[in-house]
Design a protein around this motif. Structure first.
Motif, mmCIF file in Angstrom:
data_model
loop_
_atom_site.group_PDB
_atom_site.id
_atom_site.type_symbol
_atom_site.label_atom_id
_atom_site.label_comp_id
_atom_site.label_asym_id
_atom_site.label_seq_id
_atom_site.Cartn_x
_atom_site.Cartn_y
_atom_site.Cartn_z
ATOM 1 N N CYS A 33 28.019 60.067 43.607
ATOM 2 C CA CYS A 33 29.589 60.513 43.655
ATOM 3 C C CYS A 33 29.608 61.727 43.077
ATOM 4 C CB CYS A 33 30.436 59.317 42.653
ATOM 5 S SG CYS A 33 29.959 59.551 40.929
ATOM 6 N N THR A 34 30.895 62.280 43.325
ATOM 7 C CA THR A 34 31.437 63.713 42.955
ATOM 8 C C THR A 34 32.088 63.153 41.507
ATOM 9 O OG1 THR A 34 32.188 63.978 45.157
ATOM 10 C CG2 THR A 34 33.012 65.159 43.419
ATOM 11 N N PRO A 35 31.344 63.900 40.588
ATOM 12 C CA PRO A 35 31.720 63.992 39.260
ATOM 13 C C PRO A 35 33.313 64.423 39.212
ATOM 14 C CG PRO A 35 29.811 65.058 39.425
ATOM 15 C CD PRO A 35 30.438 64.996 40.630
ATOM 16 N N PRO A 36 33.908 63.927 38.034
ATOM 17 C CA PRO A 36 35.470 64.492 37.828
ATOM 18 C C PRO A 36 35.414 65.949 37.748
ATOM 19 C CG PRO A 36 34.778 62.472 36.518
ATOM 20 C CD PRO A 36 33.508 62.924 37.035
ATOM 21 N N GLU A 37 36.699 66.285 37.898
ATOM 22 C CA GLU A 37 36.639 67.729 37.649
ATOM 23 C C GLU A 37 37.205 68.228 36.406
ATOM 24 O OE1 GLU A 37 39.729 69.293 40.425
ATOM 25 O OE2 GLU A 37 41.101 67.369 39.928
ATOM 26 N N ASP A 38 37.070 69.489 36.030
ATOM 27 C CA ASP A 38 37.502 69.992 34.707
ATOM 28 C C ASP A 38 39.002 69.701 34.566
ATOM 29 O OD1 ASP A 38 38.449 71.289 32.318
ATOM 30 O OD2 ASP A 38 36.592 72.728 32.660
ATOM 31 N N PRO A 39 39.456 68.883 33.597
ATOM 32 C CA PRO A 39 41.005 68.653 33.360
ATOM 33 C C PRO A 39 41.791 69.952 33.106
ATOM 34 C CG PRO A 39 39.923 68.004 31.497
ATOM 35 C CD PRO A 39 38.788 68.446 32.286
ATOM 36 N N THR A 53 45.609 67.634 32.569
ATOM 37 C CA THR A 53 45.968 66.441 32.476
ATOM 38 C C THR A 53 44.994 65.779 32.018
ATOM 39 O OG1 THR A 53 46.757 64.878 34.035
ATOM 40 C CG2 THR A 53 45.051 66.358 34.767
ATOM 41 N N ASN A 54 45.032 64.409 31.841
ATOM 42 C CA ASN A 54 43.917 63.699 31.804
ATOM 43 C C ASN A 54 43.240 63.041 33.108
ATOM 44 O OD1 ASN A 54 45.482 61.505 32.887
ATOM 45 N ND2 ASN A 54 46.452 60.932 31.156
ATOM 46 N N SER A 55 42.001 62.283 32.713
ATOM 47 C CA SER A 55 41.236 62.097 34.028
ATOM 48 C C SER A 55 41.807 61.086 34.765
ATOM 49 C CB SER A 55 39.902 61.419 33.346
ATOM 50 O OG SER A 55 40.266 60.069 32.699
ATOM 51 N N SER A 100 38.465 64.318 29.407
ATOM 52 C CA SER A 100 39.939 64.031 29.013
ATOM 53 C C SER A 100 40.333 62.783 29.125
ATOM 54 C CB SER A 100 40.877 65.225 29.761
ATOM 55 O OG SER A 100 42.117 65.080 29.218
ATOM 56 N N HIS A 101 39.634 61.584 28.720
ATOM 57 C CA HIS A 101 40.054 60.268 28.829
ATOM 58 C C HIS A 101 41.080 59.801 27.912
ATOM 59 C CE1 HIS A 101 37.368 59.123 32.094
ATOM 60 N NE2 HIS A 101 36.212 59.719 31.404
ATOM 61 N N THR A 390 32.161 59.541 47.751
ATOM 62 C CA THR A 390 32.308 58.700 46.583
ATOM 63 C C THR A 390 32.962 59.363 45.303
ATOM 64 O OG1 THR A 390 30.110 58.933 45.792
ATOM 65 C CG2 THR A 390 30.363 57.342 47.423
ATOM 66 N N ALA A 391 33.303 58.479 44.373
ATOM 67 C CA ALA A 391 33.893 59.158 43.142
ATOM 68 C C ALA A 391 34.112 57.947 42.109
ATOM 69 C CB ALA A 391 35.557 59.508 43.500
ATOM 70 N N CYS A 392 34.277 58.223 40.698
ATOM 71 C CA CYS A 392 34.695 57.409 39.808
ATOM 72 C C CYS A 392 35.828 56.483 40.397
ATOM 73 C CB CYS A 392 35.109 57.901 38.424
ATOM 74 S SG CYS A 392 33.230 58.508 37.856
ATOM 75 N N SER A 393 35.984 55.417 39.871
ATOM 76 C CA SER A 393 37.263 54.648 40.636
ATOM 77 C C SER A 393 38.559 54.877 40.458
ATOM 78 C CB SER A 393 36.916 53.069 40.471
ATOM 79 O OG SER A 393 36.820 52.686 38.854
ATOM 80 N N TRP A 394 38.681 55.586 39.299
ATOM 81 C CA TRP A 394 39.991 56.047 38.795
ATOM 82 C C TRP A 394 40.369 57.568 39.129
ATOM 83 C CZ3 TRP A 394 35.780 54.554 35.922
ATOM 84 C CH2 TRP A 394 35.204 55.587 35.262
ATOM 85 N N ASP A 395 39.309 58.174 39.868
ATOM 86 C CA ASP A 395 39.531 59.806 40.037
ATOM 87 C C ASP A 395 40.912 59.989 40.970
ATOM 88 O OD1 ASP A 395 39.231 62.420 41.001
ATOM 89 O OD2 ASP A 395 37.066 61.955 41.090
#
Length: 600
Positions: A33-39, A53-55, A100-101, A390-395
């Motif tokens: 999956c694509t990791p989250p970006e820098d907040p 922002t947050n994740s 940034s969770h 793909t991504a984390c499910s909250w991206d």
């Protein structure tokens, strides 16, 4: 600041797994999956004109947090220089973490000219003392990195959050925890034996002060759960223990005696937790204890909702729930919830008995393995870029989960009464909580009284509740009133403490008064940051230094920005009016009048 684990035991995260195998085949046989970006995002190469922002892509009030600039110190010396320069210029500052969770506005500095100090590059393990069983890390080290590096030295972190995408500084700042009533408890901050924090100073100090606190220093009780208002944590020294093994078995039971079982279950098993599905009237008990390291097994925990997910599957699932919301299809949510919980159970929630992450199956309970392989997970972060297939499910960059979280802890003495009140609401509306069961129900984790001034005040259970949030802040949710009543029951009737890294604004109203050592914390705050450069309007409001935490405006109760006092705080044009709670009449909730409501 970031930072708490997104305990989003994802709605669809499961249905997604069912769909995923077919959808992903259209793209690759195997993908990452694509990791989250820098907040933190800045519009210029020199890191000015920035936002954070947050994740999840949105703070509770949906405001855009702007800052004048961002800094990325890579050493403690660079961090000292950054804070000294900002103090000299009177800039507001906030620490920002890698992912940034945190849901609240902990990372938002006051004023558009403020400075964001990212700990992204402060990510080194500095020392592991095997004999003393301590580990010193920089604050930007992630939980996964900490666990992994400790394991190479034959050591283990006793207890930890279940999501490994937290930084050490972030999880300390918000009081993140695992689940136990044993030893010093499940909060990571209670295993801190040393900490370095960099704060503003006067001209005589070069505009910066570096404090190195050790176990026994009273100020450490403020610094180890600081909400980011004391400065930036540079280094942390943690007490570890020799590596050990655990044995995990999930047991499903009817929830009829849940209120009686809750307190005793946590005393019986070291790593116990409970996942509760109120509408299905069942609870999943995690029977989890240490076993001898000679016990056979190399189990692994790769929690399914924290794995990478097909973006197409995420979009399909989100659209399905939006349709259910718009058509008031509670039955559809209940059907989906039963499918998801059944699939999670069949797949042992991501546990496998032996082997690695690819294709290894669950063969039966108990699952036995080493602590570092069972205590936390989050493989959607540990991946290559794949253009968001793909991504984390909250991206927030894809059409994915978007939700509220209500997370609080209740003392063990009142948990039974609270559980029974929730069960009364379910009897009145059997389908009302199917929506949160799409996000894997209510996670109940054990926490103990802490020496931290803003830590837990007594042995308690932490309730994690995740549920649908509309992209339109003026759009009410299905069974809006039931979840609001549960929130107010916990916070006001039973005096629950909010999780600092989660929650809507409502949960923080008057919270600081519930901490017996809050005045001691504020004394340390005044000494460390007398000019309030690490404070914001939001943190001042939460700490009781400034009024006005509720944001009172049209529709404010729908987002948890206020408790409704007038119908306009709900959505009267859509049939939602401000009414008393069903069993807790002091509650004020947004209720559909055609939903069997009889209150005037």
């Amino acid at each position: 600041m970031d930072q708490n684990m997104p305990m989003l035991f994802s709605t669809r995260s499961l249905l997604r797994q069912i769909l995923q195998s077919n959808i992903l085949f259209l793209f690759f046989l195997a993908v990452c999956c694509t990791p989250p970006e820098d907040p933190v995002k800045c519009s210029s190469p020199n890191n000015t004109n920035c936002t954070i922002t947050n994740s999840y892509g949105a703070f509770p009030d949906r405001s855009i947090c702007r800052a004048g600039s961002a800094a990325y110190p890579a050493t403690e010396e660079e961090l000292i220089a950054v804070i000294a320069n900002a103090t000299r210029n009177g800039l507001k500052m906030k620490a920002a973490t890698r992912f940034s969770h945190s849901i609240p506005k902990l990372a938002c500095p006051g004023g558009k000219e403020g400075l964001l100090i990212s700990t992204k590059l402060l990510n080194r393990v500095l020392n592991i003392d095997v004999k003393a069983m301590t580990m010193t890390v920089e604050s930007g080290v992630t939980l996964r990195e900490l666990i992994s590096e400790a394991a190479t030295a034959g050591l283990a972190l006793s207890y930890a959050p279940y999501w490994w995408g937290l930084t050490v500084g972030g999880l300390l700042g918000t009081g993140a925890h695992g689940s136990t009533l044993w030893d010093k408890g499940s909060s990571v901050h209670d295993y801190v034996v040393g900490l370095t924090i960099v704060s503003p100073g006067g001209a005589e100090d070069g505009f910066v002060k570096v404090r190195r606190l050790n176990d026994g220093d009273q100020e450490l009780n403020a610094a180890k759960v600081s909400l980011g208002v004391l400065g930036v944590i540079s280094q942390v020294r943690l007490k570890l223990q020799p590596m050990f093994k655990r044995s995990i078995t999930y047991v499903t039971k009817n929830d009829s005696d849940l209120g009686d079982q809750v307190a005793c279950f946590g005393r019986e098993h070291e790593f116990a937790d409970i996942t509760w599905y109120p509408s299905q009237q069942k609870a999943i008990y995690r029977v989890d204890d240490r076993v001898s390291t000679n016990t056979s097994g190399d189990g692994l925990y790769d929690f399914i909702p924290f794995r990478s997910t097909s973006s197409l599957a995420l979009a399909f699932i989100r659209i399905t729930e939006e349709n259910q919301e718009s058509t008031n299809d509670a039955g559809g949510k209940c059907t989906g919830a039963k499918l998801i919980t059944s699939t999670l159970s069949t797949s042992a929630y991501g546990l496998t008995n032996n082997g690695g992450y690819l294709g290894v199956i669950f063969t039966g309970y108990p699952v036995i393995g080493y602590q570092h392989r069972l205590q936390s997970s989050g493989t959607c972060l540990d991946s290559l870029h794949d253009a968001r297939v793909t991504a984390c499910s909250w991206d927030s960059r894809v059409k994915a989960e978007f939700f509220h979280q209500t997370t609080f802890s209740l003392g063990l003495s009142v948990v039974k009464s609270f559980v029974e009140d929730v069960q009364k609401l379910v009897k009145l509306e059997p389908k009302a909580l199917c929506g949160l069961e799409l996000y894997n129900g209510i996670l109940m984790r054990y926490v103990t009284a802490s020496s931290a001034y803003l830590g837990r005040q007594e042995d308690a259970i932490d309730f994690d509740i995740t549920y649908y949030r509309s992209k339109d802040p003026l759009n009410p949710r299905l069974y809006e009133d039931i979840l609001e009543e549960i929130e107010q029951l916990a916070i006001f009737k039973y005096g629950a403490l909010p999780h600092w890294g989660k929650n809507r604004n409502v949960a923080f109203e008057g919270a600081i008064k519930k901490y017996k050592n809050s005045k001691e914390f504020l004394k340390v705050k005044a000494a460390y940051d007398p000019l309030g450069l690490f404070s914001s309007d939001w943190s001042d409001q939460v700490l009781g230094l400034k009024g006005g935490l509720p944001i009172v405006k049209e529709g404010c109760a729908l987002e948890g920005l206020c408790i409704c006092a007038e119908d306009i705080h709900c959505a009267p044009s859509k049939g939602y009016f401000c009414r008393p709670g069903r069993i807790y009449e002091d509650a004020r909730v947004c209720a559909r009048l055609d939903n069997n409501r009889r209150h005037s």
